[in-house]
Write an enzyme that holds these catalytic residues in place. Structure first.
Site, PDB file in Angstrom:
ATOM      1  N   SER A   1       0.856  -1.219   0.069  1.00 46.73           N
ATOM      2  CA  SER A   1       0.025   0.092   0.094  1.00 46.73           C
ATOM      3  C   SER A   1       0.771   1.178   0.100  1.00 46.73           C
ATOM      4  O   SER A   1       2.094   1.186   0.386  1.00 46.73           O
ATOM      5  CB  SER A   1      -1.040   0.006   1.261  1.00 46.73           C
ATOM      6  N   LYS A   2       0.258   2.396  -0.455  1.00 48.06           N
ATOM      7  CA  LYS A   2       0.869   3.595  -0.588  1.00 48.06           C
ATOM      8  C   LYS A   2       1.412   3.964   0.956  1.00 48.06           C
ATOM      9  O   LYS A   2       2.707   4.791   1.216  1.00 48.06           O
ATOM     10  CB  LYS A   2      -0.192   4.584  -0.949  1.00 48.06           C
ATOM     11  N   ARG A   3       0.596   3.612   1.844  1.00 41.65           N
ATOM     12  CA  ARG A   3       1.041   4.127   3.341  1.00 41.65           C
ATOM     13  C   ARG A   3       2.565   3.670   3.568  1.00 41.65           C
ATOM     14  O   ARG A   3       3.317   4.371   4.410  1.00 41.65           O
ATOM     15  CB  ARG A   3       0.151   3.684   4.307  1.00 41.65           C
TER      16      ARG A   3
ATOM     17  N   GLY B   1       5.095   3.202   1.621  1.00 45.17           N
ATOM     18  CA  GLY B   1       6.059   3.475   0.786  1.00 45.17           C
ATOM     19  C   GLY B   1       5.646   3.696  -0.696  1.00 45.17           C
ATOM     20  O   GLY B   1       4.265   3.912  -0.913  1.00 45.17           O
TER      21      GLY B   1
END
Ligand code: GLU
Length: 494
Positions: free
Chosen positions: A255-257, A259
Site C-alpha cells: 500500500s501507498k502508506r 512506501g
C-alpha cells in the site's frame, strides 16, 4: 490452442500512474510474449467514466516507454484488432450484450437505487449473501419493451445460474472452484451505456485472440463471471494465470502508506529502469536457482509461467537498492557519463564547466562506492568544488600537531612536478614518508581531509590526481589556514 501464437495483453485502467503491481503484470506478460515468440498487446480499459483522469493514459504510455516494455499492438502502434481503447469500442459491447439477452444469459434491469439499497439492507439483516434478486426477470416482456421505449434507465445483468459450480483452471493456482450461488448477477452494461470491466474484458480478450490472461490475483474472484461469459457466448477460454499478491514487509497488501507504489516515484528517485525491471521480475518468480541479477534479455530467456509461485511476494526495498547499485556498476562508463550529465544539469553545478575526461575519472573512482547516479555528485562534492567545511570527527581523529608541517612538505613536493599522473602522487607520498621515516598514514589522512573535507572516498592517489595539481595546492593552503584544531593529547596512532 496447440501451435497457436501466444497473444497476451496488459489491460490497465488508467488511474493516473502506473502502479508497481501493474508494472509486474505488464512485465510478466511482456516476458512471456518475448520468450514464446508471441505478441504483447496493450489495451486501455477506460470504460469507467467516473474515474476518468486527464493525462492518465499519456502518463501510462510514457512510463511503459521509460521502462522499455514495447508492445506489438496497442495505442500509437495500432494493430489488426483495434481500437485498443475500450471507450472506442462501445458498439461492440452493446452488440454482444444483446446477443446474451437474446440467449437468456443476460437481462435488462430497471431497479431504482432505492430498491437496490433496501434489498441490500434486508439481505444484510437476514445474514444472507448480498446480491441481486433477479427481480427484473419476473417482468413480462411487454413491460420491459415499454420501459425501454419510454427511456427508463436500465442496466444489463448477467444471468448467473443458481446451484452450479464454476471451475477456474488457473496455471498458477490450479483448479479453483466457485459456487454460483455466491456469484452476483453482475452488471454488464451500466445505465450510462458503458460496459463494465467484466463484459468488455471478456469480449476484447476473445476478439483480440488473447491466449493467456496473466493478471494480478485480485482478479481471480471475478474470473468465474468471466468463465460464465465465455461459456454463454460459446467461446474458447484463454489460459488463466493469476499472479501472487504484492505484500509490504509486514505481509499486509502493498500500500501507498508503507512506501511508494507508483513507478514514476522510483524513476524520480533515481532508480534505473534495469534495476526496477529486475526487482519486479523477482516479485513472484525466480529462475529456479540463486541468481538474482538479471538483464532484461536474460529474463526473456529464462521466464516461464511455471516458475511463478502462489505465495504473496514481499516488496523488499533494500533488495531494490542493491540491484540498483549492481546494475549501475554493470553499465559502461560512457552511458553513466550521459546520465551524470543529466544529473549535473539538475544540480547546483549546472553551470560548472567540466570536461568529459574528468567526469569519466570521477565515475571510475566512485563506481564501487555509489548506488545511484546522483551520488556521483552528492557523495563526492569535492570533485566539483573545494570543501568549505572539514569533517569535525576526522579533524579530531586525524589532524595531529605535526599535520600542518607535513602537509607543507607534501605541498612543496607536489608543486615541484608538472603533468602529474596518478603514479606520481603515489611516488611523492611514498618517498616523502620514507624520507621522513614516518607511516604513510600521517600524510594520507590529513591530505585527504584538506582536499576533500572528508575522511572517506576513493583511493588517495586517484583523489589527488582527479582534483589536479593546482587545485590540490590551493586546497592544502586553504586547509592550513582553516583547520586550527589540533589535538596534541591524542595518542599518535600512525
Ligand atoms: N483493467 C483491469 C486492471 O486495471 C484489467 C484486469 C485484467 O487484466 O483482466 O487491472
Amino acid at each position: 490452442m496447440i501451435n497457436e501464437t501466444p497473444r497476451v495483453r496488459f489491460a490497465p485502467s488508467p488511474t493516473g500512474y502506473l502502479h508497481i503491481g501493474g508494472l509486474r503484470t505488464a512485465l510478466y506478460n511482456y516476458l512471456f510474449a518475448r520468450n514464446t515468440n508471441g505478441k504483447f498487446i496493450l489495451r486501455i480499459e477506460d470504460t469507467d467514466r467516473k474515474r476518468y483522469i486527464e493525462g492518465a493514459v499519456e502518463n501510462l504510455l510514457n512510463t511503459l516507454k521509460w521502462v522499455g516494455l514495447d508492445y506489438d499492438e496497442g495505442p500509437e502502434v495500432g494493430g489488426d484488432y483495434g481500437p485498443y481503447y475500450q471507450s472506442k469500442r462501445l458498439d461492440i459491447y452493446k452488440k454482444y450484450a444483446e446477443e446474451l439477452i437474446e440467449k437468456g444469459k443476460a437481462y435488462y434491469a430497471f431497479d431504482t437505487p432505492e430498491r437496490l439499497k433496501q434489498l441490500h439492507e434486508e439481505q444484510l439483516k437476514k445474514n444472507e449473501q448480498t446480491k441481486y434478486d433477479k427481480f427484473a426477470l419476473t417482468l413480462p416482456e411487454e413491460v420491459i419493451k415499454q420501459k425501454i421505449e419510454s427511456g427508463e434507465p436500465y442496466v444489463v445483468r448477467l444471468n448467473v445460474p443458481p446451484d452450479k459450480s464454476v471451475i477456474v483452471d488457473d496455471l498458477i493456482r490450479g483448479k479453483v472452484e466457485f459456487d454460483t450461488n455466491i456469484v452476483d448477477d453482475q452488471i454488464l452494461i451500466k445505465s450510462d451505456g458503458f460496459p463494465t470491466y467484466h463484459l468488455a474484458n471478456v469480449v476484447d480478450d476473445h476478439l483480440m485472440k488473447i491466449t493467456h490472461v496473466i493478471r494480478g490475483e485480485e482478479w481471480l474472484s471475478s474470473t468465474p463471471k468471466h468463465v460464465l461469459l465465455y461459456d454463454f457466448f460459446g467461446w474458447e477460454k484463454p489460459i488463466f494465470a493469476h499472479l501472487p499478491l504484492l505484500l509490504n514487509p509486514d505481509k499486509t497488501k502493498l500500500s501507498k502508506r508503507q512506501g511508494d507504489v507508483a513507478v514514476e516515484d522510483y524513476k524520480d528517485k533515481g532508480y534505473l529502469k534495469e534495476a526496477l525491471i529486475n526487482f519486479v521480475a523477482l516479485l513472484g518468480w525466480n529462475a529456479g536457482d540463486e541468481q538474482e541479477f538479471f538483464t532484461l534479455d536474460e529474463l526473456i530467456h529464462k521466464f516461464t509461467l511455471e516458475r511463478v509461485h502462489k505465495a504473496g511476494a514481499v516488496f523488499n526495498l533494500e533488495k531494490l537498492v542493491w540491484l540498483n547499485a549492481e546494475h549501475l556498476r554493470s553499465k559502461p562508463n560512457a552511458e553513466l557519463l550521459q546520465m551524470l550529465r543529466e544529473e549535473l544539469k539538475k544540480s547546483k553545478y549546472a553551470d560548472l564547466k567540466i570536461e568529459d575526461n574528468k567526469l569519466l575519472l570521477i565515475i571510475e573512482a566512485m563506481k564501487p562506492r555509489v548506488e545511484f547516479v546522483k551520488e556521483f555528485i552528492t557523495k563526492c562534492p569535492y570533485f566539483y568544488e573545494a570543501p568549505t567545511e572539514y569533517d569535525e570527527k576526522v579533524i579530531k581523529k586525524r589532524w595531529k600537531e605535526d599535520s600542518p608541517g607535513l602537509l607543507l612538505k607534501l605541498r612543496d613536493k607536489i608543486a615541484q612536478l608538472d603533468d602529474l599522473k596518478k603514479e606520481d602522487y603515489e611516488n611523492i607520498l611514498n618517498n616523502l614518508a620514507e624520507e621522513l621515516n614516518i607511516g604513510k598514514g600521517k600524510l594520507i589522512h590529513p591530505v585527504r581531509l584538506a582536499v576533500s573535507g572528508s575522511g572517506t572516498g576513493p583511493g588517495i592517489y586517484n583523489l589527488l590526481y582527479i582534483i589536479g595539481k593546482d587545485e590540490c595546492i590551493n586546497r592544502i593552503n586553504r586547509a592550513l589556514e582553516k583547520i586550527k584544531t589540533t589535538n596534541p593529547d591524542l595518542t599518535e596512532e600512525n
